[in-house]
Design a protein around this motif. Structure first.
Motif, PDB file in Angstrom:
ATOM      1  N   TYR A 238       0.806  -1.226   0.000  1.00  0.00           N
ATOM      2  CA  TYR A 238       0.000   0.000   0.000  1.00  0.00           C
ATOM      3  C   TYR A 238       0.837   1.274   0.000  1.00  0.00           C
ATOM      4  O   TYR A 238       0.359   2.317   0.379  1.00  0.00           O
ATOM      5  CB  TYR A 238      -0.978   0.019   1.188  1.00  0.00           C
ATOM      6  CG  TYR A 238      -2.079  -0.989   1.020  1.00  0.00           C
ATOM      7  CD1 TYR A 238      -3.235  -0.655   0.334  1.00  0.00           C
ATOM      8  CD2 TYR A 238      -1.954  -2.285   1.516  1.00  0.00           C
ATOM      9  CE1 TYR A 238      -4.245  -1.587   0.155  1.00  0.00           C
ATOM     10  CE2 TYR A 238      -2.954  -3.221   1.336  1.00  0.00           C
ATOM     11  CZ  TYR A 238      -4.092  -2.860   0.653  1.00  0.00           C
ATOM     12  OH  TYR A 238      -5.080  -3.777   0.466  1.00  0.00           O
ATOM     13  N   GLN A 239       2.112   1.197  -0.404  1.00  0.00           N
ATOM     14  CA  GLN A 239       2.920   2.412  -0.545  1.00  0.00           C
ATOM     15  C   GLN A 239       2.828   2.874  -1.997  1.00  0.00           C
ATOM     16  O   GLN A 239       3.816   2.867  -2.729  1.00  0.00           O
ATOM     17  CB  GLN A 239       4.366   2.131  -0.152  1.00  0.00           C
ATOM     18  CG  GLN A 239       4.519   1.890   1.346  1.00  0.00           C
ATOM     19  CD  GLN A 239       5.901   1.375   1.680  1.00  0.00           C
ATOM     20  OE1 GLN A 239       6.363   0.386   1.108  1.00  0.00           O
ATOM     21  NE2 GLN A 239       6.569   2.039   2.590  1.00  0.00           N
ATOM     22  N   THR A 240       1.619   3.272  -2.387  1.00  0.00           N
ATOM     23  CA  THR A 240       1.398   3.579  -3.804  1.00  0.00           C
ATOM     24  C   THR A 240       2.176   4.810  -4.243  1.00  0.00           C
ATOM     25  O   THR A 240       2.455   4.951  -5.427  1.00  0.00           O
ATOM     26  CB  THR A 240      -0.092   3.804  -4.082  1.00  0.00           C
ATOM     27  OG1 THR A 240      -0.632   4.550  -3.006  1.00  0.00           O
ATOM     28  CG2 THR A 240      -0.819   2.504  -4.208  1.00  0.00           C
ATOM     29  N   ASP A 241       2.513   5.701  -3.301  1.00  0.00           N
ATOM     30  CA  ASP A 241       3.318   6.857  -3.710  1.00  0.00           C
ATOM     31  C   ASP A 241       4.654   6.390  -4.269  1.00  0.00           C
ATOM     32  O   ASP A 241       5.131   6.898  -5.291  1.00  0.00           O
ATOM     33  CB  ASP A 241       3.502   7.834  -2.532  1.00  0.00           C
ATOM     34  CG  ASP A 241       3.937   7.144  -1.259  1.00  0.00           C
ATOM     35  OD1 ASP A 241       3.894   5.892  -1.218  1.00  0.00           O
ATOM     36  OD2 ASP A 241       4.317   7.839  -0.298  1.00  0.00           O
ATOM     37  N   GLN A 242       5.243   5.381  -3.615  1.00  0.00           N
ATOM     38  CA  GLN A 242       6.511   4.839  -4.117  1.00  0.00           C
ATOM     39  C   GLN A 242       6.304   4.113  -5.444  1.00  0.00           C
ATOM     40  O   GLN A 242       7.137   4.185  -6.344  1.00  0.00           O
ATOM     41  CB  GLN A 242       7.128   3.888  -3.104  1.00  0.00           C
ATOM     42  CG  GLN A 242       7.683   4.606  -1.889  1.00  0.00           C
ATOM     43  CD  GLN A 242       8.444   3.660  -0.986  1.00  0.00           C
ATOM     44  OE1 GLN A 242       8.821   2.573  -1.380  1.00  0.00           O
ATOM     45  NE2 GLN A 242       8.655   4.092   0.260  1.00  0.00           N
ATOM     46  N   ALA A 243       5.157   3.404  -5.548  1.00  0.00           N
ATOM     47  CA  ALA A 243       4.885   2.697  -6.799  1.00  0.00           C
ATOM     48  C   ALA A 243       4.792   3.686  -7.953  1.00  0.00           C
ATOM     49  O   ALA A 243       5.386   3.477  -9.021  1.00  0.00           O
ATOM     50  CB  ALA A 243       3.589   1.888  -6.678  1.00  0.00           C
ATOM     51  N   PHE A 244       4.056   4.773  -7.745  1.00  0.00           N
ATOM     52  CA  PHE A 244       3.934   5.780  -8.800  1.00  0.00           C
ATOM     53  C   PHE A 244       5.292   6.407  -9.129  1.00  0.00           C
ATOM     54  O   PHE A 244       5.589   6.689 -10.289  1.00  0.00           O
ATOM     55  CB  PHE A 244       2.935   6.878  -8.402  1.00  0.00           C
ATOM     56  CG  PHE A 244       1.532   6.591  -8.832  1.00  0.00           C
ATOM     57  CD1 PHE A 244       0.666   5.899  -8.010  1.00  0.00           C
ATOM     58  CD2 PHE A 244       1.084   7.002 -10.071  1.00  0.00           C
ATOM     59  CE1 PHE A 244      -0.632   5.622  -8.402  1.00  0.00           C
ATOM     60  CE2 PHE A 244      -0.221   6.731 -10.486  1.00  0.00           C
ATOM     61  CZ  PHE A 244      -1.071   6.042  -9.647  1.00  0.00           C
ATOM     62  N   ALA A 245       6.097   6.643  -8.094  1.00  0.00           N
ATOM     63  CA  ALA A 245       7.424   7.215  -8.331  1.00  0.00           C
ATOM     64  C   ALA A 245       8.259   6.268  -9.192  1.00  0.00           C
ATOM     65  O   ALA A 245       8.942   6.691 -10.134  1.00  0.00           O
ATOM     66  CB  ALA A 245       8.121   7.498  -7.006  1.00  0.00           C
ATOM     67  N   ALA A 246       8.174   4.960  -8.891  1.00  0.00           N
ATOM     68  CA  ALA A 246       8.929   3.977  -9.668  1.00  0.00           C
ATOM     69  C   ALA A 246       8.419   3.936 -11.103  1.00  0.00           C
ATOM     70  O   ALA A 246       9.210   3.842 -12.058  1.00  0.00           O
ATOM     71  CB  ALA A 246       8.821   2.600  -9.023  1.00  0.00           C
ATOM     72  N   ILE A 247       7.085   4.025 -11.269  1.00  0.00           N
ATOM     73  CA  ILE A 247       6.515   4.055 -12.618  1.00  0.00           C
ATOM     74  C   ILE A 247       7.039   5.263 -13.373  1.00  0.00           C
ATOM     75  O   ILE A 247       7.418   5.175 -14.546  1.00  0.00           O
ATOM     76  CB  ILE A 247       4.968   4.073 -12.551  1.00  0.00           C
ATOM     77  CG1 ILE A 247       4.455   2.740 -12.012  1.00  0.00           C
ATOM     78  CG2 ILE A 247       4.367   4.352 -13.916  1.00  0.00           C
ATOM     79  CD1 ILE A 247       2.988   2.725 -11.674  1.00  0.00           C
ATOM     80  N   ALA A 248       7.102   6.424 -12.654  1.00  0.00           N
ATOM     81  CA  ALA A 248       7.599   7.644 -13.298  1.00  0.00           C
ATOM     82  C   ALA A 248       9.033   7.452 -13.790  1.00  0.00           C
ATOM     83  O   ALA A 248       9.390   7.920 -14.879  1.00  0.00           O
ATOM     84  CB  ALA A 248       7.519   8.817 -12.331  1.00  0.00           C
ATOM     85  N   VAL A 249       9.851   6.751 -13.008  1.00  0.00           N
ATOM     86  CA  VAL A 249      11.236   6.500 -13.424  1.00  0.00           C
ATOM     87  C   VAL A 249      11.254   5.695 -14.727  1.00  0.00           C
ATOM     88  O   VAL A 249      11.998   6.010 -15.668  1.00  0.00           O
ATOM     89  CB  VAL A 249      12.007   5.757 -12.312  1.00  0.00           C
ATOM     90  CG1 VAL A 249      13.373   5.319 -12.812  1.00  0.00           C
ATOM     91  CG2 VAL A 249      12.147   6.643 -11.090  1.00  0.00           C
ATOM     92  N   VAL A 250      10.379   4.674 -14.802  1.00  0.00           N
ATOM     93  CA  VAL A 250      10.312   3.856 -16.019  1.00  0.00           C
ATOM     94  C   VAL A 250       9.878   4.706 -17.207  1.00  0.00           C
ATOM     95  O   VAL A 250      10.428   4.593 -18.307  1.00  0.00           O
ATOM     96  CB  VAL A 250       9.339   2.673 -15.813  1.00  0.00           C
ATOM     97  CG1 VAL A 250       9.168   1.898 -17.108  1.00  0.00           C
ATOM     98  CG2 VAL A 250       9.843   1.752 -14.724  1.00  0.00           C
ATOM     99  N   VAL A 251       8.892   5.597 -16.968  1.00  0.00           N
ATOM    100  CA  VAL A 251       8.415   6.466 -18.048  1.00  0.00           C
ATOM    101  C   VAL A 251       9.543   7.354 -18.545  1.00  0.00           C
ATOM    102  O   VAL A 251       9.750   7.507 -19.755  1.00  0.00           O
ATOM    103  CB  VAL A 251       7.228   7.329 -17.552  1.00  0.00           C
ATOM    104  CG1 VAL A 251       6.853   8.360 -18.605  1.00  0.00           C
ATOM    105  CG2 VAL A 251       6.042   6.455 -17.224  1.00  0.00           C
ATOM    106  N   VAL A 252      10.304   7.930 -17.601  1.00  0.00           N
ATOM    107  CA  VAL A 252      11.417   8.811 -17.982  1.00  0.00           C
ATOM    108  C   VAL A 252      12.420   8.027 -18.831  1.00  0.00           C
ATOM    109  O   VAL A 252      12.898   8.507 -19.860  1.00  0.00           O
ATOM    110  CB  VAL A 252      12.094   9.406 -16.725  1.00  0.00           C
ATOM    111  CG1 VAL A 252      13.411  10.068 -17.099  1.00  0.00           C
ATOM    112  CG2 VAL A 252      11.171  10.407 -16.063  1.00  0.00           C
TER     113      VAL A 252
END
Lengths: 276, 286
Positions: A238-252
C-alpha cells in the motif's frame, strides 16, 4: 507536436481555437507548460487537500515526489534501477544485433522474406507476455527471462520495419540507379540504404516502447529485483506513492531512450523527416 | 504494426479491372511461397522432434518434442476447465475492448475535431499513451480486487489510448474539401460528424483498435498472471510453474492463435468497412 496541434480541417473560424493555432511555437510551449502546472495543482487539490479520491489509490503529485525521495534515500532505487537498465540494454542490443542483419536479409532475398516474414508476423502479433512463463521456466527466476522478453519484444519491430523499408524502396530510383550503371553493391549503398534508414529508426522507436513494456511485464511477474519488482512490492504494501514514483522512473527511461533514438537519427540520417 | 500490416497481404485498394489481373498473377506466385513456408516449418518441426526424442540433445522435460506438444494441445481442447478459462479471458477482453472502442472513438473524434480540445487535452493523451501503463497493473488489482473488474479495467486502460490517438490523427487528416463540400450541402453539427468525419476516420480508428486489441490482450494476461483466479493466463502460468512444458507450450500456441485471429478479424473488418482506403496510406500511430 505543435505542427500536429495547428493542423486539421476545423481551423480558422475564430474563437479560442484559431487564437491557439495562431500562436508562435514558444507561445504554444508556454500554454502547454501552464496547462501542465494547472493539471498538477488540480490533482494535488482534489486528492491531497480535499481528499475526494482515496490518496492510497491515486496519490497526489507531492506525495509521489516524497515517495521518490524515499526510494532514493532507502537505496531501493540504486539497488534496482541498474538491474533493470542492464536487462533492458542487453536485451535491446541483442534485438538490434539479430534484427538488423535478418531484416536486411529479408529485404534483399525474396525466399527468406516469404518464409521468415509470416513466422515473424505470427510471433509479433502475439503480445510478448504470452512467452513469459516459458522464459521463466527455461531461464529461471531473475534477469534471464527479463532479457528474453525485452529481446523478443524489440526484435520484430526492427526486423519487420527494415524488411518493409527495403521492399518499398521507390522503383523509379532503383531504375534510375541502374540506368546510371550502378552495380548491385552501389545500389545497396546509395539507393536501398538511404531509403531504409527512416524505417529502421521508426522500428527502433517502436522497439524502445515495446522493450520497456516487456521489461516491466517480465519484472512484475517473474523477478525479485528491478523496477517492476519495486512497483509490485510497493503496491502490495500500500505504498502507492513509491509505486507511482517507480513508474515515473520507467516512463522517464522510455521517453529518454526514444529521444536518444531520434537524436541518433538526426545525426546519422539528417535527410529523414524526424532527422530534420 | 499498423503501417506494415498490409505488406503481408495483397493490397486491393480499389476494385478496378486493372487491379484484378496482376492480383491473380501475384496469387499464383504466392502459392509457391506458401508451399515453401510449409516445407520450412515442417523441417523445423522435424529437426526439433529429432533433436529431442531421437538424438536426445535436449531433455524432453525442458523442451518437449512437437508430437508431445500437439498431444497436449488436443488434450486441452477436450478439457472443460480449459474452455471455462478460455471464455473467462475472452469475455473480459471483449468487455474491456468494447468499452475502449466506444470511449476511444468518441474522445478521439472530439479531440481531433476541436482545436481547443486538441490544445488542452491532446498533450496529456500523448503523454499517457507513451507511458508503459502495464506498470499500473498491480495498482489496479489493489483497487479493484482479483476478480474480472480489475482485468476489464486493465484491458480498457491499455486499449483505449491507441484508439483515441489514431482516431484523433484520422480526424485531423480529414480533407478540408470533404468538410467544405459537406457544409455546402447543408450538413452540419452532429450530422457532419456522422456522415463525413466518422467514415473518413474509420480506417484510422480500426488501425488503433487493432493495436488496442493486442495491448488489451497483454492487459488481460498480465492481470491473470498477477491476480490469478481464472483465465488462460493463469492456466499458462500454472502449467509453466508445474514444469509441464508440453501443456505450457500448447497454451502459448492457443494464445498465438487467439491473437492472430483477432488481428485478422480486424483487418478483415477494415477491408469490409473501409474498402476505399489504401491501407498503406493509413500509417497511424504505433
Amino acid at each position: 507536436m505543435s505542427a500536429f496541434l495547428a493542423s486539421g480541417p476545423n481551423l480558422g473560424r475564430g474563437g479560442i481555437g484559431a487564437w491557439l493555432a495562431g500562436l508562435s511555437s514558444a507561445g504554444k510551449a508556454g500554454v502547454l507548460a501552464i496547462e501542465v502546472v494547472v493539471m498538477l495543482v488540480i490533482w494535488q487539490l482534489v486528492v491531497g487537500v480535499f481528499g475526494w479520491i482515496n490518496p492510497v489509490f491515486f496519490p497526489p503529485p507531492l506525495a509521489i515526489a516524497q515517495g521518490f525521495g524515499e526510494l532514493v534515500s532507502s537505496g531501493v532505487l540504486a539497488a534496482n534501477l541498474p538491474i533493470s537498465l542492464q536487462a533492458w540494454l542487453i536485451g535491446f542490443a541483442l534485438a538490434v544485433v539479430i534484427g538488423i542483419p535478418l531484416g536486411l536479409l529479408m529485404g534483399s532475398v525474396l525466399p527468406v522474406d516469404r518464409v521468415v516474414g509470416p513466422i515473424a508476423w505470427t510471433i509479433y502479433a502475439t503480445p510478448s507476455i504470452a512467452y513469459q512463463p516459458l522464459a521463466k521456466a527455461w531461464f529461471g527466476f531473475g534477469i534471464g527471462p527479463v532479457i528474453f522478453l525485452v529481446t523478443i519484444s524489440a526484435v520484430f519491430p526492427i526486423l519487420l520495419n527494415i524488411a518493409a523499408g527495403m521492399r518499398t524502396t521507390n522503383t523509379s530510383i532503383i531504375r534510375a540507379g541502374r540506368v546510371y550503371g550502378a552495380n548491385r553493391m552501389q545500389l545497396y549503398r546509395s539507393v536501398y540504404l538511404p531509403s531504409t534508414v527512416p524505417f529502421l529508426f521508426a522500428g527502433l522507436r517502436q522497439a524502445v516502447v515495446l522493450a520497456t513494456i516487456g521489461m516491466v511485464v517480465a519484472e512484475l511477474s517473474g523477478s525479485s529485483s528491478g523496477m517492476g519488482a519495486v512497483i509490485i512490492r510497493a503496491a502490495n504494501t500500500y505504498q502507492t506513492d513509491q509505486a507511482f514514483a517507480a513508474i515515473a522512473v520507467v516512463v522517464v527511461w522510455s521517453v529518454g531512450m526514444t529521444q536518444v533514438v531520434t537524436l541518433v537519427e538526426r545525426w546519422v540520417a539528417p535527410w529523414t523527416r524526424k532527422g530534420r | 504494426m499498423d503501417e506494415e500490416g498490409p505488406l503481408m497481404t495483397v493490397t486491393s485498394a480499389t476494385g478496378t479491372m486493372r487491379i484484378v489481373r496482376p492480383r491473380r498473377a501475384i496469387r499464383a506466385g504466392e502459392g509457391k511461397w506458401t508451399l515453401l513456408l510449409i516445407a520450412v516449418v515442417l523441417a523445423i518441426l522435424l529437426i526439433w522432434e529429432a533433436a529431442v526424442s531421437w538424438l536426445q540433445l535436449v531433455p524432453a522435460a525442458f523442451l518437449p518434442p512437437p508430437t508431445a506438444v500437439f498431444a497436449s494441445f488436443l488434450e486441452l481442447l477436450v478439457r472443460p476447465d480449459f474452455w471455462t478459462a478460455f471464455w473467462y479471458s475472452l469475455q473480459n477482453l471483449a468487455i474491456g475492448l468494447v468499452l475502449a472502442i466506444i470511449v476511444g472513438v468518441v474522445v478521439g473524434l472530439a479531440v481531433g475535431w476541436s482545436a481547443v480540445l486538441r490544445f488542452t487535452v491532446a498533450p496529456f493523451l500523448w503523454l499517457l499513451y507513451s507511458t508503459p501503463k502495464v506498470a499500473l497493473a498491480p495498482l489496479f488489482i489493489l483497487v479493484l480486487g482479483l476478480g474480472s473488474e480489475s482485468k476489464i479495467a486493465l484491458v480498457f486502460l491499455l486499449a483505449v489510448f491507441p484508439i483515441i490517438l489514431n482516431t484523433m490523427e484520422g480526424a485531423v487528416t480529414v480533407s478540408t474539401s470533404l468538410v467544405n463540400a459537406g457544409r455546402v450541402y447543408g450538413v452540419n453539427g452532429i450530422a457532419l460528424g456522422w456522415k463525413v468525419i466518422f467514415p473518413a476516420t474509420l480506417p484510422y480508428s480500426l488501425a488503433g483498435i487493432q493495436r488496442g486489441a493486442a495491448l488489451g490482450f497483454t492487459g488481460e494476461v498480465l492481470g491473470e498472471f498477477l491476480g490469478g483466479t481464472g483465465g488462460l493466463g493463469h492456466m499458462l502460468e500454472f502449467a509453466a510453474y508445474q514444469f509441464e512444458m508440453a501443456e505450457a507450450i500448447a497454451m502459448v500456441i492457443v494464445m498465438v492463435i487467439i491473437a492472430n485471429l483477432t488481428l485478422g478479424l480486424i483487418s478483415l473488418l477494415r477491408k469490409r468497412l473501409a474498402p476505399w482506403y489504401d491501407d498503406r496510406k493509413v500509417a497511424g500511430v504505433s
